[in-house]
Write a protein that holds these residues in place. Sequence first.
Motif, mmCIF file in Angstrom:
data_model
loop_
_atom_site.group_PDB
_atom_site.id
_atom_site.type_symbol
_atom_site.label_atom_id
_atom_site.label_comp_id
_atom_site.label_asym_id
_atom_site.label_seq_id
_atom_site.Cartn_x
_atom_site.Cartn_y
_atom_site.Cartn_z
ATOM 1 N N LYS A 91 129.347 -56.281 68.762
ATOM 2 C CA LYS A 91 130.581 -55.769 69.419
ATOM 3 C C LYS A 91 131.574 -56.679 69.143
ATOM 4 N N LYS A 95 138.973 -61.194 75.179
ATOM 5 C CA LYS A 95 138.538 -61.481 76.716
ATOM 6 C C LYS A 95 140.046 -61.396 77.229
ATOM 7 N N MET A 101 136.427 -62.235 70.447
ATOM 8 C CA MET A 101 134.884 -62.710 70.374
ATOM 9 C C MET A 101 134.036 -61.725 69.890
ATOM 10 N N ASN A 103 129.994 -60.177 70.047
ATOM 11 C CA ASN A 103 128.787 -60.294 71.307
ATOM 12 C C ASN A 103 127.886 -59.518 70.267
ATOM 13 N N ILE A 105 124.238 -57.990 70.573
ATOM 14 C CA ILE A 105 123.777 -57.106 71.607
ATOM 15 C C ILE A 105 122.257 -56.537 71.321
ATOM 16 N N LYS A 111 121.757 -55.697 76.515
ATOM 17 C CA LYS A 111 122.398 -57.164 76.887
ATOM 18 C C LYS A 111 122.825 -57.789 75.691
ATOM 19 N N ILE A 112 123.922 -58.777 76.316
ATOM 20 C CA ILE A 112 124.395 -59.657 75.046
ATOM 21 C C ILE A 112 123.551 -60.609 75.062
ATOM 22 N N THR A 115 127.156 -64.812 71.794
ATOM 23 C CA THR A 115 128.566 -64.556 72.045
ATOM 24 C C THR A 115 129.174 -65.613 70.883
ATOM 25 N N HIS A 116 130.183 -65.195 70.043
ATOM 26 C CA HIS A 116 130.800 -65.988 69.224
ATOM 27 C C HIS A 116 132.377 -65.879 69.372
ATOM 28 N N ASN A 117 133.181 -66.796 69.710
ATOM 29 C CA ASN A 117 134.346 -67.004 70.037
ATOM 30 C C ASN A 117 135.278 -66.767 68.600
#
Length: 125
Positions: A91, A95, A101, A103, A105, A111-112, A115-117
């Motif tokens: 997804k 922010k 970012m 995510n 899942i 649930k996540i 996470t990659h910014n």
Amino acid sequence: MDKETIIIASEDVEIIDASEYKEELSEHFGRVPEVAKHLLKGAKTVFSQIEKSLYTAPAFINAVKAAVPDVTLQAMLTDEQKQQIAKGALKLMTKKDGSLMANLISPETKKIVATHNRPEGIKGA
């Protein structure tokens, strides 16, 4: 978005005599045939509607400007990433500060997992 101030110098302002202008359409026409009187009444209604829409135009323009985003994001995804998005496993989110970012899942727990910014291949424009 910065607001610009429009400054008009006094020498650029032309003062006009408002007595030249008439509010009633019938004052512009000396003699009107009976056939045209109905058209004159219709024109008065139409001009009134035009006047009202000119007053509401700035609000409409501001609403359109507010709906158009200032920033456009473009994502170039691999075939695997496209499949993950289709499954709901990847997804793309933003922010609160507006940064992007991605995510990953878990399809089972929803649930996540990671996470990659600002994921690779995603460019802000």
